[in-house]
Scaffold this motif. Structure first.
Motif, short mmCIF file in Angstrom:
data_model
loop_
_atom_site.label_atom_id
_atom_site.label_comp_id
_atom_site.label_asym_id
_atom_site.label_seq_id
_atom_site.Cartn_x
_atom_site.Cartn_y
_atom_site.Cartn_z
N GLY A 53 46.52 49.49 42.37
CA GLY A 53 46.27 48.62 41.23
C GLY A 53 45.36 47.46 41.59
N HIS A 54 44.57 47.02 40.63
CA HIS A 54 43.68 45.87 40.82
C HIS A 54 43.86 44.93 39.62
N TYR A 55 44.11 43.65 39.91
CA TYR A 55 44.41 42.67 38.86
C TYR A 55 43.56 41.42 39.09
N THR A 56 43.21 40.77 37.99
CA THR A 56 42.53 39.47 38.07
C THR A 56 43.37 38.44 37.32
N VAL A 57 43.43 37.25 37.87
CA VAL A 57 44.20 36.16 37.26
C VAL A 57 43.27 34.98 37.04
N SER A 58 43.31 34.42 35.83
CA SER A 58 42.51 33.25 35.48
C SER A 58 43.40 32.20 34.84
N LEU A 59 42.89 30.97 34.81
CA LEU A 59 43.59 29.88 34.15
C LEU A 59 42.77 29.43 32.96
N MET A 60 43.39 29.46 31.76
CA MET A 60 42.71 29.07 30.54
C MET A 60 42.71 27.55 30.39
N ARG A 61 41.86 27.06 29.50
CA ARG A 61 41.77 25.62 29.25
C ARG A 61 43.09 25.05 28.76
N SER A 62 43.90 25.88 28.11
CA SER A 62 45.20 25.44 27.61
C SER A 62 46.19 25.19 28.73
N GLY A 63 45.88 25.70 29.93
CA GLY A 63 46.80 25.58 31.05
C GLY A 63 47.59 26.84 31.31
N ALA A 64 47.37 27.88 30.51
CA ALA A 64 48.11 29.14 30.66
C ALA A 64 47.40 30.06 31.64
N LEU A 65 48.18 30.65 32.55
CA LEU A 65 47.64 31.70 33.41
C LEU A 65 47.49 32.98 32.60
N VAL A 66 46.43 33.72 32.87
CA VAL A 66 46.17 34.99 32.19
C VAL A 66 45.92 36.05 33.27
N ALA A 67 46.67 37.15 33.22
CA ALA A 67 46.52 38.24 34.19
C ALA A 67 45.99 39.47 33.46
N ARG A 68 45.01 40.14 34.07
CA ARG A 68 44.41 41.32 33.46
C ARG A 68 44.30 42.43 34.51
N PRO A 69 44.81 43.62 34.22
CA PRO A 69 44.55 44.77 35.10
C PRO A 69 43.19 45.35 34.76
N ASP A 70 42.53 46.00 35.74
CA ASP A 70 41.29 46.69 35.39
C ASP A 70 41.62 47.96 34.62
N GLU A 71 40.61 48.67 34.18
CA GLU A 71 40.83 49.81 33.28
C GLU A 71 41.69 50.89 33.94
N ALA A 72 41.38 51.23 35.21
CA ALA A 72 42.15 52.28 35.89
C ALA A 72 43.60 51.85 36.09
N THR A 73 43.81 50.59 36.42
CA THR A 73 45.18 50.08 36.61
C THR A 73 45.95 50.08 35.29
N GLU A 74 45.26 49.71 34.22
CA GLU A 74 45.91 49.71 32.91
C GLU A 74 46.36 51.12 32.52
N GLN A 75 45.55 52.13 32.86
CA GLN A 75 45.93 53.51 32.56
C GLN A 75 47.14 53.93 33.38
N ARG A 76 47.20 53.51 34.65
CA ARG A 76 48.36 53.86 35.48
C ARG A 76 49.63 53.18 34.95
N ILE A 77 49.50 51.94 34.49
CA ILE A 77 50.65 51.23 33.96
C ILE A 77 51.18 51.94 32.71
N ALA A 78 50.25 52.46 31.89
CA ALA A 78 50.64 53.10 30.63
C ALA A 78 51.20 54.50 30.82
N GLN A 79 51.02 55.09 31.99
CA GLN A 79 51.49 56.45 32.21
C GLN A 79 53.02 56.44 32.26
N PRO A 80 53.68 57.41 31.57
CA PRO A 80 55.13 57.50 31.62
C PRO A 80 55.61 57.95 33.00
N PHE A 81 56.76 57.47 33.39
CA PHE A 81 57.32 57.84 34.69
C PHE A 81 57.96 59.22 34.61
#
Length: 227
Positions: free
Chosen positions: A199-227
């Motif tokens: 998995g590959h993830y990026t984390v950013s901080l918004m102007r509001s002060g909230a952290l935002v985490a985003r998986p890349d496309e391949a990671t998002e597909q793996r997360i969505a796969q049923p176990f």
């Protein structure tokens, strides 16, 4: 290493200024010795005052620089860290953290997801009008279990990001608020995402002060796969 990004760190700027102030202090010390040897009392007194002021400035800059270690400037959306995950065994993970300055760190976590928390400090209006930007500091990275019952009994893993130890801007503000004036808001922000192998993830901080985490496309597909 991206030296431009590195120089944007407030602690780096302050420590560089502290070194410059220290060099200026040493120059004044040499000049003071010359005046004393030459018997120039009035000039020596002036140099002594300048020496003390330069030394005091050095201490202030160095102290502020160490207190701000780990804090970074905050823009509209500031990149915080990129995370690569690799599975070691069920619910055991090896993570590689990639910082904006190009450095990396290897850690291991237990759980089904990772959770990242940060401390955000915003200033009051006078400091903001003077151009002082908000700052943030990553506080900790921890493993998180999907099952709350397992969370209470299973192995807990927490990575502490505090670089300044007990000498930290947050602690200074709590213990000696008069030393860190014009603080408007001090709060925490956290985010978590499921862990998947490769998995590959990026984390950013918004102007509001909230952290935002985003998986890349391949990671998002793996997360969505049923176990």
């Amino acid at each position: 290493m991206d030296w431009t990004a590195l120089l944007r760190l407030p602690s780096t700027i302050l420590l560089v200024l502290a070194v410059v102030a220290l060099l200026f202090t040493l120059v004044q010390l040499v000049a003071l010795r010359e005046r004393l040897h030459g018997g120039q009392r009035l000039a020596s007194a002036g140099r002594a005052v300048l020496l003390l002021l330069a030394f005091a400035l050095t201490l202030v800059l160095a102290g502020a620089g160490f207190a701000l270690r780990g804090y970074r400037l905050w823009s509209e959306e500031t990149p915080v860290v990129e995370i690569d995950a690799r599975i070691l065994s069920p619910q055991r993970w090896a993570l590689t953290l990639h910082w904006p300055d190009g450095s990396t760190r290897q850690v291991q976590l237990a759980g089904d997801a990772w959770r990242l928390e940060a401390i955000v400090l915003k200033w009051q209006a006078p400091a903001v009008l003077a151009g002082l930007p908000p700052v943030y500091r990553l506080d900790r990275l921890s493993g998180r279990y999907d099952d709350a019952g397992q969370e209470a009994t299973a192995l807990r893993t927490v990575i502490d990001f505090r670089e300044a130890g007990s000498f930290d801007l947050l602690d200074l503000h709590k213990q000696y608020p008069q030393w860190v004036p014009n603080v408007d808001v001090l709060f925490g922000s956290g985010v978590f995402l499921p862990l998947v192998d490769q998995g590959h993830y990026t984390v950013s901080l918004m102007r509001s002060g909230a952290l935002v985490a985003r998986p890349d496309e391949a990671t998002e597909q793996r997360i969505a796969q049923p176990f």
